[in-house]
Design a protein around this motif. Structure first.
Motif, short mmCIF file in Angstrom:
data_model
loop_
_atom_site.label_atom_id
_atom_site.label_comp_id
_atom_site.label_asym_id
_atom_site.label_seq_id
_atom_site.Cartn_x
_atom_site.Cartn_y
_atom_site.Cartn_z
N GLU A 1 3.88 -1.91 -12.29
CA GLU A 1 3.97 -2.79 -11.11
C GLU A 1 2.56 -3.32 -10.99
O GLU A 1 2.68 -4.52 -10.45
CB GLU A 1 4.49 -1.78 -9.96
N ILE A 2 1.29 -2.72 -11.14
CA ILE A 2 0.41 -3.40 -10.80
C ILE A 2 0.06 -4.58 -11.91
O ILE A 2 -0.33 -5.50 -11.84
CB ILE A 2 -0.87 -2.23 -11.09
N GLU A 3 0.29 -4.23 -13.14
CA GLU A 3 0.14 -5.16 -14.32
C GLU A 3 0.93 -6.49 -14.04
O GLU A 3 0.66 -7.57 -14.18
CB GLU A 3 0.65 -4.43 -15.48
N ALA A 4 2.42 -6.19 -13.48
CA ALA A 4 3.18 -7.27 -13.45
C ALA A 4 2.74 -8.30 -12.12
O ALA A 4 2.73 -9.34 -12.16
CB ALA A 4 4.69 -6.74 -12.96
N GLN B 1 0.69 -1.13 0.01
CA GLN B 1 0.12 -0.09 -0.07
C GLN B 1 0.72 1.33 0.02
O GLN B 1 0.55 2.26 -0.66
CB GLN B 1 -0.78 -0.06 1.24
N ALA B 2 1.89 1.26 0.83
CA ALA B 2 2.82 2.64 0.95
C ALA B 2 3.51 2.52 -0.53
O ALA B 2 3.78 3.65 -0.82
CB ALA B 2 3.85 2.12 2.06
N ARG B 3 3.82 1.68 -1.20
CA ARG B 3 4.25 1.65 -2.32
C ARG B 3 3.59 2.39 -3.40
O ARG B 3 3.95 3.30 -4.28
CB ARG B 3 4.93 0.33 -3.03
N TYR C 1 3.13 5.98 -2.48
CA TYR C 1 4.19 6.79 -3.04
C TYR C 1 4.37 7.26 -4.41
O TYR C 1 4.65 8.33 -4.80
CB TYR C 1 5.65 5.87 -2.48
N LEU C 2 4.28 6.22 -5.30
CA LEU C 2 4.16 6.23 -6.74
C LEU C 2 3.18 7.06 -7.25
O LEU C 2 3.32 8.14 -7.95
CB LEU C 2 4.20 4.92 -7.50
N TRP D 1 3.24 7.62 -12.50
CA TRP D 1 2.04 6.68 -13.16
C TRP D 1 2.46 5.58 -13.94
O TRP D 1 1.86 4.56 -13.91
CB TRP D 1 0.92 7.43 -13.72
N ASP D 2 3.66 5.77 -14.76
CA ASP D 2 3.92 4.72 -15.78
C ASP D 2 4.65 3.55 -14.80
O ASP D 2 4.07 2.37 -15.04
CB ASP D 2 4.90 5.04 -16.73
#
Length: 430
Positions: A87-90, A69-71, A74-75, A81-82
């Protein structure tokens, strides 16, 4: 006087006694308590004096959830956003989970929208009117962020989830017919916007449980028939059958208060169990009914208790982690007690399922996870407000220790101390 067996009275006493001071006793439970009074000698024994069990205030799953959640937060704050999308996709394609089974993709997305959703929740709590800037600015900023990423399904998913969360802030957890008109309007508007954001993307073609789960979460804010809901959840569960949250959400959504019927709930529980038997055994049936029977008396009255209990055993065999054991034990002994005494037809299934707490604790528990027990007392309500995390955890720890001590009441009365180990509970005379 109620016509209950001694075993049933013992079960009610064990389930109810730790919560008398906080919740009070419905009339039926008062009658049982008078018929089966608590042993005052035992009640004077502090659980801490007769139990020794490691307490995991911050378990591996808690840490992993917090870090993910913190990651995401932070992003989003850094407007990277890229990276967030990648990271969500991976995590989504890899079906990455925390030790407790939470999808990492969901946690990243939660962190990314948390500032916006929390600001709306705070503004509504402060009494801001529907058109005030604090209720609008955050979501409009997220919508602006999405514009350069129109073709990115994961950014669209984050924004859609923000709309769904804000819709629930407006909706609350009460019955729909009690909603003020402005709340109902805002609830529907946010869910409609979420649907529009997700419309261009096919979660099955993208093999994305993240997007499929977002689509299913959106359904509760829109008038949808039971067949459509069941089909959408079937696609979601097929994409990620190891995530029990999807089964639980399906069961809740099949309740008449949303889009289903009691007959549809039973049908989907059995269909889901059949489709996922190779993964969960009979556990699919249990997961679909898990939240439904703790929230709805008629659902509890109709559940196939033998099938449900077989599923509990299969879930433990499939995923014997301490997070899972704490979840199941707290569910049986705490969450199910919340509705005890409200419906005669539902009480017997509650009591029969509650008995499983004994073998779950005796045969499988060797760590205490207080936060799980605290959430169980709130019926695992994700919308429950937690004003102090430390007090919340302390409440869960106290409730759990009292319930576990009650389960070992006979051994403790004989002068034993119970020490929990990975090999099982050990008794020593004190």
């Amino acid at each position: 006087m109620l016509n209950l067996s001694r075993q049933a009275r013992d079960t009610i006493s064990r389930m109810v006694n730790p919560f008398k001071s906080r919740f009070g006793l419905p009339q039926k439970e008062q009658m049982v308590a008078r018929a089966h009074p608590v042993d005052t000698t035992f009640s004077r024994i502090r659980p801490e004096d007769c139990l020794s069990i490691p307490v995991m205030d911050q378990g591996a799953d808690d840490i992993a959830c917090r870090d993910a959640q913190a990651r995401g937060q932070y992003l989003a704050r850094q407007e990277r956003w890229d990276e967030l999308s990648a990271e969500i996709e991976a995590a989504d394609k890899g079906r990455d989970k925390t030790p407790g089974g939470m999808p990492v993709s969901d946690l990243l997305a939660y962190g990314a929208r948390a500032d916006v959703v929390n600001a709306v929740e705070h503004a509504l709590g402060e009494g801001h009117t529907a058109d005030s800037r604090p209720l609008i600015d955050g979501i409009m900023a997220l919508e602006a962020v999405r514009m350069p990423y129109r073709n990115d399904p994961y950014i669209a998913g984050v924004v859609a989830l923000a709309h769904i969360d804000i819709g629930w802030v407006w909706r609350g957890t009460g019955w729909e017919n009690t909603l003020p008109p402005v709340n109902r309007q805002r609830w529907s508007a946010h869910f409609d916007r979420a649907a529009a954001l997700l419309a261009p993307f096919n979660s099955t073609q993208l093999s994305s449980p993240f997007l499929a789960a977002t689509s299913c979460a959106m359904l509760q804010g829109n008038c949808t028939d039971a067949i459509t809901v069941a089909n959408d959840y079937e696609r979601l569960i097929n994409l990620d059958p190891t995530d029990s949250r999807h089964f639980r959400a399906l069961g809740n959504h099949m309740l008449p208060r949303w889009s289903g019927t009691y007959a549809a709930l039973e049908l989907e529980a059995r269909r889901t169990a059949s489709r996922t038997e190779s993964i969960w055994g009979a556990g699919g049936y249990t997961w679909v009914y898990f939240d439904a029977i703790s929230n709805d008396e008629q659902a509890c009255a109709q559940v196939d208790v033998e099938f449900f209990l077989d599923g509990l055993h299969d879930i433990v065999e499939t995923r014997p982690t301490q997070e899972m054991i704490n979840l199941l034990a707290s569910y049986c002994s705490v969450a199910l007690s919340n509705g005890l005494g409200l419906c005669e037809q539902a009480d017997l299934p509650r009591l029969q399922i509650a008995e499983a707490a004994d073998w779950l604790v005796r045969d499988h528990l060797y760590e205490l996870h207080p936060l799980i027990w605290a959430h169980a007392a709130d019926g695992f309500d994700n919308n429950a407000r937690i004003t102090s995390a430390s007090r919340f955890a302390a409440r869960g720890r106290a409730d759990a220790l009292q319930i576990i001590a009650d389960l070992f009441r006979e051994e403790i009365d004989r002068g034993h101390k119970v020490t929990f180990t990975a090999e099982g509970p050990q008794l020593t005379h004190v």
